[in-house]
Design an enzyme around this catalytic site. Structure first.
Site, mmCIF file in Angstrom:
data_model
loop_
_atom_site.group_PDB
_atom_site.id
_atom_site.type_symbol
_atom_site.label_atom_id
_atom_site.label_comp_id
_atom_site.label_asym_id
_atom_site.label_seq_id
_atom_site.Cartn_x
_atom_site.Cartn_y
_atom_site.Cartn_z
ATOM 1 N N HIS A 1 63.633 45.306 35.286
ATOM 2 C CA HIS A 1 65.016 45.793 35.363
ATOM 3 C C HIS A 1 65.893 44.809 36.133
ATOM 4 C CE1 HIS A 1 64.815 50.068 33.938
ATOM 5 N NE2 HIS A 1 63.533 49.785 34.050
ATOM 6 N N GLU B 1 68.979 44.645 36.337
ATOM 7 C CA GLU B 1 70.187 45.278 36.880
ATOM 8 C C GLU B 1 69.910 45.958 38.218
ATOM 9 O OE1 GLU B 1 68.213 46.500 34.738
ATOM 10 O OE2 GLU B 1 68.158 48.690 34.847
ATOM 11 N N CYS C 1 63.431 46.352 29.426
ATOM 12 C CA CYS C 1 62.457 47.443 29.513
ATOM 13 C C CYS C 1 62.463 48.295 28.232
ATOM 14 C CB CYS C 1 62.691 48.249 30.781
ATOM 15 S SG CYS C 1 61.213 49.093 31.319
HETATM 16 N N1 GLN Z 1 58.329 53.603 29.638
HETATM 17 C C1 GLN Z 1 59.623 53.527 29.019
HETATM 18 C C2 GLN Z 1 59.500 53.537 27.490
HETATM 19 O O1 GLN Z 1 58.441 53.469 26.983
HETATM 20 C C3 GLN Z 1 60.359 52.302 29.458
HETATM 21 C C4 GLN Z 1 60.601 52.362 30.941
HETATM 22 C C5 GLN Z 1 61.873 51.747 31.392
HETATM 23 O O2 GLN Z 1 62.775 51.418 30.625
HETATM 24 N N2 GLN Z 1 61.983 51.630 32.687
HETATM 25 O O3 GLN Z 1 60.481 53.615 26.819
#
Ligand code: GLN
EC number: 4.3.3.6
Length: 191
Positions: free
Chosen positions: A170, A172, A79
């Site tokens: 995610h 995890e 992410c």
């Molecule tokens: N929206 C976040 C970003 O731009 C990422 C979201 C996340 O890691 N769950 O960094």
């Protein structure tokens, strides 16, 4: 010696990664300072907020150190971690670590869809994997030598380029250890 993987622990989803990696047979330590990178065989960049994480990396001198680490060792970005790895980020002047040949869009699934789960087929990893997406990015495009591992609604959400692995969801936050096991195996093979 057992494989040792570090989890960048400045901000974001850290402890769940630690458990998942330990359950996948790796020793794990937290990375908060440059010295913590010493002796690690691989590194996880967790989810969280990429802009904030970058700020903290700069503050603790970790930005250059992580870039150097990535020049030799495997890195898994999830992410926000994926955003940190990308060579191009839509709407942003410069990238962060710029180590993975992908072009990403942040918060790409819209504000209405802050978070959702999706059943994913991940190449070489799992036929049915529950991806937990939280304000997730997607990968708009990837260079030819990037191996696309999973897509969701025609958008790339997981890929691998050599020693680099990333996913928009995610891993995890699910009980399925498949993604972490795969990364631990990548790290073992690279040692
Ligand atoms: N929206 C976040 C970003 O731009 C990422 C979201 C996340 O890691 N769950 O960094």
């Amino acid at each position: 010696m057992a494989t040792r993987i570090g989890v960048l622990a400045l901000q974001g989803a850290v402890s769940e990664h630690v458990h998942a990696l330990e359950n996948s047979g790796s020793q794990v330590s937290l990375v908060k300072n440059i010295g913590d990178l010493e002796g690690l065989d691989g590194l996880v960049l967790p989810g969280g907020e990429s802009t904030m994480m970058r700020r903290m990396m700069d503050r603790y001198g970790l930005f250059e150190a992580v870039k150097q680490f990535a020049a030799e060792k495997p890195v898994f970005g999830t992410c926000a971690g994926l955003i940190l790895m990308a060579k191009q980020i839509e709407g942003r002047k410069g990238p962060h670590l710029s180590i993975l040949d992908i072009d990403v869009k942040r918060n790409a699934f819209g504000r209405q869809v802050e978070s959702f789960e999706a059943d994913l087929a991940i190449k070489g990893i799992s036929e049915h994997y529950t991806g937990v997406f939280i304000r997730a990015p997607y990968i708009k495009s990837a260079a030819a030598n990037v191996d696309v591992l999973a897509t969701y609604e025609d958008h790339i959400v997981a890929c691998r380029q050599g020693r680099f692995l990333c996913c928009a969801f995610h891993p995890e936050l699910t009980s399925d250890p498949a993604m972490h096991r795969y990364f631990v195996q990548m790290v073992n093979e690279s040692r």
